[in-house]
Design a protein around this motif. Structure first.
Motif, short mmCIF file in Angstrom:
data_model
loop_
_atom_site.label_atom_id
_atom_site.label_comp_id
_atom_site.label_asym_id
_atom_site.label_seq_id
_atom_site.Cartn_x
_atom_site.Cartn_y
_atom_site.Cartn_z
N ASP A 1 -46.51 10.52 4.00
CA ASP A 1 -45.96 9.64 2.96
C ASP A 1 -47.07 8.91 2.21
O ASP A 1 -47.03 8.80 0.98
CB ASP A 1 -44.99 8.63 3.57
CG ASP A 1 -43.69 9.27 4.05
OD1 ASP A 1 -43.42 10.44 3.66
OD2 ASP A 1 -42.95 8.61 4.80
N ARG B 1 -48.93 11.42 -0.03
CA ARG B 1 -48.10 11.78 -1.18
C ARG B 1 -48.10 10.66 -2.21
O ARG B 1 -48.26 10.90 -3.41
CB ARG B 1 -46.67 12.09 -0.75
CG ARG B 1 -45.81 12.60 -1.91
CD ARG B 1 -44.34 12.80 -1.56
NE ARG B 1 -43.74 11.54 -1.18
CZ ARG B 1 -43.27 11.25 0.04
NH1 ARG B 1 -43.35 12.13 1.00
NH2 ARG B 1 -42.76 10.07 0.31
N ASP B 2 -47.97 9.42 -1.76
CA ASP B 2 -47.95 8.29 -2.69
C ASP B 2 -49.26 8.21 -3.49
O ASP B 2 -49.23 7.97 -4.70
CB ASP B 2 -47.74 6.97 -1.92
CG ASP B 2 -46.34 6.86 -1.32
OD1 ASP B 2 -45.46 7.68 -1.69
OD2 ASP B 2 -46.15 5.97 -0.47
N VAL B 3 -50.38 8.42 -2.82
CA VAL B 3 -51.68 8.37 -3.50
C VAL B 3 -51.80 9.51 -4.51
O VAL B 3 -52.20 9.31 -5.66
CB VAL B 3 -52.84 8.42 -2.49
CG1 VAL B 3 -54.17 8.65 -3.18
CG2 VAL B 3 -52.88 7.14 -1.67
N VAL C 1 -49.35 11.32 -5.93
CA VAL C 1 -48.38 11.17 -7.02
C VAL C 1 -48.89 10.14 -8.02
O VAL C 1 -48.81 10.33 -9.23
CB VAL C 1 -46.98 10.80 -6.47
CG1 VAL C 1 -46.06 10.34 -7.58
CG2 VAL C 1 -46.38 11.98 -5.74
N ALA C 2 -49.44 9.04 -7.51
CA ALA C 2 -49.97 8.00 -8.39
C ALA C 2 -51.13 8.51 -9.24
O ALA C 2 -51.37 8.03 -10.35
CB ALA C 2 -50.42 6.79 -7.57
N SER C 3 -51.84 9.53 -8.72
CA SER C 3 -52.96 10.09 -9.48
C SER C 3 -52.53 11.24 -10.39
O SER C 3 -53.37 11.88 -11.02
CB SER C 3 -54.07 10.56 -8.53
OG SER C 3 -53.62 11.68 -7.79
N GLY C 4 -51.22 11.53 -10.43
CA GLY C 4 -50.70 12.56 -11.33
C GLY C 4 -50.61 13.94 -10.73
O GLY C 4 -50.38 14.92 -11.46
N GLU D 1 -45.98 16.85 -7.32
CA GLU D 1 -45.31 16.42 -6.09
C GLU D 1 -44.72 17.59 -5.31
O GLU D 1 -44.63 17.55 -4.08
CB GLU D 1 -44.21 15.40 -6.39
CG GLU D 1 -43.63 14.76 -5.15
CD GLU D 1 -42.72 13.59 -5.45
OE1 GLU D 1 -42.18 13.05 -4.48
OE2 GLU D 1 -42.57 13.20 -6.62
#
Length: 121
Positions: A92, A95-97, A99-102, A105
């Motif tokens: 998790d 994935r968060d890191v 997704v935040a970097s584009g 997903e």
């Protein structure tokens, strides 16, 4: 009174819980049937102690969480301390890191799982 023999199994030993913990301690308790009319528990040390040196015992190779829960303290240093981190939490966070970097997903779960598998094997 144990009838001159060893006490059967485990038992409570008053005052024994007052001996402080030290991870590298060698002293331990033993049963000595030759003390008094019924025998006694002794705190002994296979290594010599200097006069005035504190006698400690090891409460076992356990984590700080265990020591806090069962004995009410946490030592400043503990080579047996550990933290459990669940695989899902790692996935998790990764994935968060990403997704935040584009990052895409859809492919992240598989990539993160591959990284975690390599780390733990």
């Amino acid at each position: 009174d144990f009838g001159g023999g060893e006490p059967p199994g485990e038992l409570m030993c008053p005052v024994a819980d007052m001996v402080n913990h030290k991870d590298s301690s060698k002293p331990a308790f033993r049963w000595n049937p030759e003390v008094g009319p019924a025998g006694a528990f002794e705190l002994f040390s296979p290594a010599g102690l200097k006069k005035g040196e504190e006698v400690c015992i090891s409460y076992g190779d356990v984590s700080n969480e265990h020591l806090l829960h069962y004995y009410g303290f946490v030592p400043s240093e503990n080579c047996h301390d550990h933290t459990v981190v669940h695989q899902r939490a790692i996935l998790d966070a990764a994935r968060d890191v990403l997704v935040a970097s584009g990052a895409d997903e859809a492919a992240l779960e598989e990539k993160c799982l591959a990284v975690v598998t390599r780390l733990v094997s």
